[in-house]
Design a protein around this motif. Structure first.
Motif, mmCIF file in Angstrom:
data_model
loop_
_atom_site.group_PDB
_atom_site.id
_atom_site.type_symbol
_atom_site.label_atom_id
_atom_site.label_comp_id
_atom_site.label_asym_id
_atom_site.label_seq_id
_atom_site.Cartn_x
_atom_site.Cartn_y
_atom_site.Cartn_z
ATOM 1 N N SER A 179 0.914 -0.900 -0.267
ATOM 2 C CA SER A 179 -0.152 0.122 0.105
ATOM 3 C C SER A 179 0.847 1.602 0.460
ATOM 4 C CB SER A 179 -0.853 -0.062 1.597
ATOM 5 O OG SER A 179 -2.027 -0.812 1.069
ATOM 6 N N CYS A 180 1.824 1.445 0.490
ATOM 7 C CA CYS A 180 2.955 2.190 0.864
ATOM 8 C C CYS A 180 3.740 2.942 -0.475
ATOM 9 C CB CYS A 180 4.204 2.199 1.946
ATOM 10 S SG CYS A 180 3.563 1.783 2.948
ATOM 11 N N GLN A 181 3.830 1.962 -1.186
ATOM 12 C CA GLN A 181 4.466 2.058 -2.103
ATOM 13 C C GLN A 181 3.773 1.932 -3.199
ATOM 14 O OE1 GLN A 181 7.094 -1.754 -2.699
ATOM 15 N NE2 GLN A 181 8.606 -0.959 -0.976
ATOM 16 N N ASN A 182 2.965 1.563 -3.137
ATOM 17 C CA ASN A 182 1.823 2.151 -4.473
ATOM 18 C C ASN A 182 1.212 2.693 -4.831
ATOM 19 O OD1 ASN A 182 2.394 -0.754 -5.896
ATOM 20 N ND2 ASN A 182 0.621 -1.750 -4.324
ATOM 21 N N PHE A 183 0.797 3.494 -3.762
ATOM 22 C CA PHE A 183 0.711 5.334 -3.049
ATOM 23 C C PHE A 183 1.679 6.350 -3.145
ATOM 24 C CE2 PHE A 183 -0.564 8.876 -0.991
ATOM 25 C CZ PHE A 183 -2.018 8.943 -1.178
ATOM 26 N N LEU A 184 2.817 6.541 -2.371
ATOM 27 C CA LEU A 184 2.924 6.783 -2.865
ATOM 28 C C LEU A 184 4.903 6.854 -3.741
ATOM 29 C CD1 LEU A 184 4.664 7.371 0.871
ATOM 30 C CD2 LEU A 184 3.708 8.495 0.029
ATOM 31 N N GLY A 185 4.532 5.806 -4.538
ATOM 32 C CA GLY A 185 5.710 5.366 -6.162
ATOM 33 C C GLY A 185 6.727 5.893 -5.195
ATOM 34 N N GLU A 186 7.942 6.793 -6.265
ATOM 35 C CA GLU A 186 9.389 7.378 -5.955
ATOM 36 C C GLU A 186 9.368 7.977 -4.142
ATOM 37 O OE1 GLU A 186 11.647 5.967 -7.473
ATOM 38 O OE2 GLU A 186 10.715 4.868 -8.525
ATOM 39 N N ASP A 187 8.266 8.381 -4.035
ATOM 40 C CA ASP A 187 8.242 9.785 -3.118
ATOM 41 C C ASP A 187 8.660 8.563 -1.635
ATOM 42 O OD1 ASP A 187 8.423 12.318 -4.121
ATOM 43 O OD2 ASP A 187 6.268 11.632 -4.010
ATOM 44 N N GLN A 188 8.381 6.802 -1.628
ATOM 45 C CA GLN A 188 8.550 6.564 -0.830
ATOM 46 C C GLN A 188 10.106 6.986 -0.239
ATOM 47 O OE1 GLN A 188 6.152 4.272 0.479
ATOM 48 N NE2 GLN A 188 7.633 3.852 2.410
ATOM 49 N N LYS A 189 11.031 7.198 -0.764
ATOM 50 C CA LYS A 189 12.264 7.681 -0.317
ATOM 51 C C LYS A 189 12.875 8.783 -0.170
ATOM 52 C CE LYS A 189 13.640 4.527 -4.805
ATOM 53 N NZ LYS A 189 14.840 4.450 -5.856
ATOM 54 N N ASP A 190 10.955 9.237 0.372
ATOM 55 C CA ASP A 190 11.339 10.840 0.171
ATOM 56 C C ASP A 190 10.890 11.056 1.931
ATOM 57 O OD1 ASP A 190 11.085 13.395 1.368
ATOM 58 O OD2 ASP A 190 10.098 14.437 -0.621
ATOM 59 N N PRO A 191 11.553 11.402 2.957
ATOM 60 C CA PRO A 191 10.737 11.100 4.258
ATOM 61 C C PRO A 191 9.645 12.556 4.720
ATOM 62 C CG PRO A 191 13.181 11.102 4.495
ATOM 63 C CD PRO A 191 13.055 11.095 3.184
ATOM 64 N N ALA A 192 9.409 13.653 3.762
ATOM 65 C CA ALA A 192 8.744 14.582 4.284
ATOM 66 C C ALA A 192 7.358 13.647 3.261
ATOM 67 C CB ALA A 192 8.908 15.726 3.386
ATOM 68 N N LYS A 193 7.340 13.133 2.204
ATOM 69 C CA LYS A 193 6.533 12.160 2.074
ATOM 70 C C LYS A 193 6.024 11.342 2.802
ATOM 71 C CE LYS A 193 5.779 15.650 -1.587
ATOM 72 N NZ LYS A 193 4.455 16.817 -1.619
ATOM 73 N N VAL A 194 6.441 10.685 3.311
ATOM 74 C CA VAL A 194 5.893 9.523 3.942
ATOM 75 C C VAL A 194 5.048 10.406 4.972
ATOM 76 C CG1 VAL A 194 6.582 7.813 5.520
ATOM 77 C CG2 VAL A 194 7.592 7.545 3.208
ATOM 78 N N ARG A 195 5.957 11.451 5.876
ATOM 79 C CA ARG A 195 5.113 11.999 6.997
ATOM 80 C C ARG A 195 3.856 12.807 6.738
ATOM 81 N NH1 ARG A 195 6.040 13.478 12.362
ATOM 82 N NH2 ARG A 195 5.208 15.410 12.712
ATOM 83 N N GLU A 196 3.922 12.761 5.648
ATOM 84 C CA GLU A 196 2.661 14.035 4.868
ATOM 85 C C GLU A 196 1.830 12.819 4.881
ATOM 86 O OE1 GLU A 196 1.157 16.931 1.189
ATOM 87 O OE2 GLU A 196 3.140 16.511 0.742
ATOM 88 N N PHE A 197 2.213 11.994 3.761
ATOM 89 C CA PHE A 197 0.327 11.166 4.265
ATOM 90 C C PHE A 197 0.572 9.703 4.635
ATOM 91 C CE2 PHE A 197 1.188 13.149 -0.134
ATOM 92 C CZ PHE A 197 0.070 13.748 -0.303
ATOM 93 N N SER A 198 0.894 10.210 5.912
ATOM 94 C CA SER A 198 0.819 9.010 6.859
ATOM 95 C C SER A 198 -0.367 10.115 7.663
ATOM 96 C CB SER A 198 2.519 8.746 7.798
ATOM 97 O OG SER A 198 3.345 7.986 7.076
#
Length: 493
Positions: A179-198
């Protein structure tokens, strides 16, 4: 031959029995559905919304978001199977078959937002109260539902959320990896995006809608402690309304499926939670409370239910719809340390389209580090007023006799003077409030034809209703403020 005939007869009887049972079950499940139809959400038809309208609408609607790890859609037991139960309760039900992200998360987000627009735009035709539209998401669909609840603009944000075993964290180490990888795509490597969409990190006091979370303790696909429980904790810490039901077993992915051992208990709990929701009337007078931590309810437990706006709602009754747009530490000054007009709450207050606005800002502006820009206080106050009510823009320059005779502008705006600062905590200066800020408020009110609620005077004898900091009212003080404001905006005849 005789055996074959008997076997054939048994098959026919079984087939008839199964068909009859299926037919009865199907008709009972959908007996309360008046209309079922499908709408395209995108021009190419790749996203659709299946609509189930009840025979006897209660005015409530729920938009369903199936799960599937953002790789498939589990839209039966996590989608259409809920329609009979919903329609039987008078709830209009809509299942959004959204496009999968495939590297672009704006696709599923946009599809669900479009579904909400259609439901609210069609509310009158479909017997729906546009102020009583919830969202119900399952697993990855629960994540998507929580994204809509925390990130989407006010006009497409739900009034309440139901989250079944939701993915909440976008950190694949504590969540559902795919779910994480499919939703964020390449942004899975970006801690800011991980936090934003957690989405537990995105919960906002007063602004994130009430939620009901349903999970099982033995879910080994989406860990409950770092997902559903994390969202509940964030909601409770913010003081927002949130319920959580955790069943001993069930695993993951049961939705409305009959195989879930605790299905009856779950539906009973969910039904009671839904039934307890009090929706504002469609014609209720909308009251927006704009302010700092005193409006927000700092120091008052469960402030969304016990702060002054909530107390004001109780005093005014169900003919009004009072919403709290207070944010702690905020200033009227746009050069202050935390300008109110930079906030999501300000955007929400505008989108709310209030009939009445109560502005209570100025306390934090009195701090030396903020009041060094005091020469701009008047300008920024006028900017807020004319943004809320563009009709007042011309009257602020010079009120003509014709303007005076015109009908009152909408919304009706009340300027509240700050309550007294009984102590100088956090450098808040009551002398600046009294000798500089209040005179500006009074002068602007006269120029724009606004009413002033002089809380500084009317609350002066209520120092015993304050927290120890001398700045924030306690629960009794919030009630006192609400009583003063209620008397001013809805005087008894």
């Amino acid at each position: 031959m005789e055996f074959v005939c008997k076997k054939s007869l048994l098959r026919q009887l079984f087939s008839f029995s199964f068909s009859l049972t299926f037919s009865l079950t199907f008709s009972l499940s959908y007996a309360q559905t008046a209309r079922q139809f499908t709408l395209n959400l995108t021009d190419d038809g790749k996203a659709q919304m299946v609509c189930f309208l009840p025979e006897k609408p209660s005015g409530r609607a729920i938009v369903g978001i199936p799960g599937g790890g953002y790789s498939v859609l589990s839209n039966t037991h996590e989608g259409t199977q809920a329609s009979g139960w919903m329609n039987e309760r008078g709830i209009a039900y809509f299942v959004v078959n959204y496009r999968l992200p495939e590297g672009d998360r704006t696709k599923p987000i946009g599809d669900v937002e479009q579904g909400f627009r259609i439901v609210r735009d069609s509310a009158q035709a479909w017997g729906i109260n546009p102020n009583d539209v919830g969202i119900m998401g399952f697993s990855a669909g629960g994540h998507l539902a929580s994204v809509i609840s925390t990130h989407s603009p006010f006009e497409v944000r739900p009034n309440f959320s139901i989250l079944f075993y939701p993915v909440i964290s976008m950190d694949e180490r504590v969540s559902h990896k795919w779910s994480c990888q499919n939703f964020l795509g390449e942004d899975q490597k970006d801690p800011a995006k991980v936090r934003e969409f957690s989405t537990d990190k995105a919960v906002r006091r007063h602004l994130t809608p009430p939620a009901c979370i349903i999970m099982s303790s033995d879910d080994n696909l989406v860990p409950p402690l770092t997902n559903g429980l994390a969202y509940y904790t964030a909601m409770r810490n913010a003081g927002n309304e949130c319920a959580m039901f955790i069943y001993p077993t069930g695993g993951h992915g049961y939705g409305f499926g009959s195989w879930f051992q605790y299905r009856n208990e779950m539906l009973a709990n969910l039904g009671k939670w839904i039934d307890a929701r009090q929706a504002p009337k469609t014609d209720a007078v909308r009251v927006a409370c704009i302010g700092n931590s005193i409006t927000d309810g700092h120091g008052i437990d469960l402030a969304p239910a016990n702060g002054y706006p909530a107390q004001l709602q109780k005093l005014l009754g169900n003919g009004y719809w009072v919403k709290n747009f207070g944010v702690s530490a905020r200033t009227m000054l746009n050069k202050g340390d935390h300008p109110y007009m930079n906030e999501m709450a300000w955007r929400d207050a505008l989108a709310y389209k209030p009939d009445i606005v109560i502005i209570k800002l100025g306390t934090n502006d009195s701090k030396p580090e903020n009041w060094q820009y005091g020469s701009e206080f008047r300008h920024d106050l006028e900017q807020m007023i004319t943004t809320l009510c563009p009709d007042l823009a011309h009257t602020g320059k010079k009120k003509s006799k014709k303007a005076k005779a015109a009908a009152p502008a909408k919304p009706q705006i009340f300027l509240c003077t700050p309550i007294p600062a009984f102590k100088s905590t956090w450098n808040i200066n009551d002398s600046v409030i009294t000798n500089a800020i209040i005179p500006i408020q009074q002068e602007v009110a006269r120029q724009y034809g606004l009413q002033v609620i002089d809380l500084h005077t009317l609350y002066a004898n209520d120092g015993d209703k304050m927290l120890s900091d001398g700045i924030h009212p306690d629960a009794k003080g919030a009630r006192r403020m609400a009583e003063i404001i209620a008397t001013e905006i809805a005087p008894k005849k």
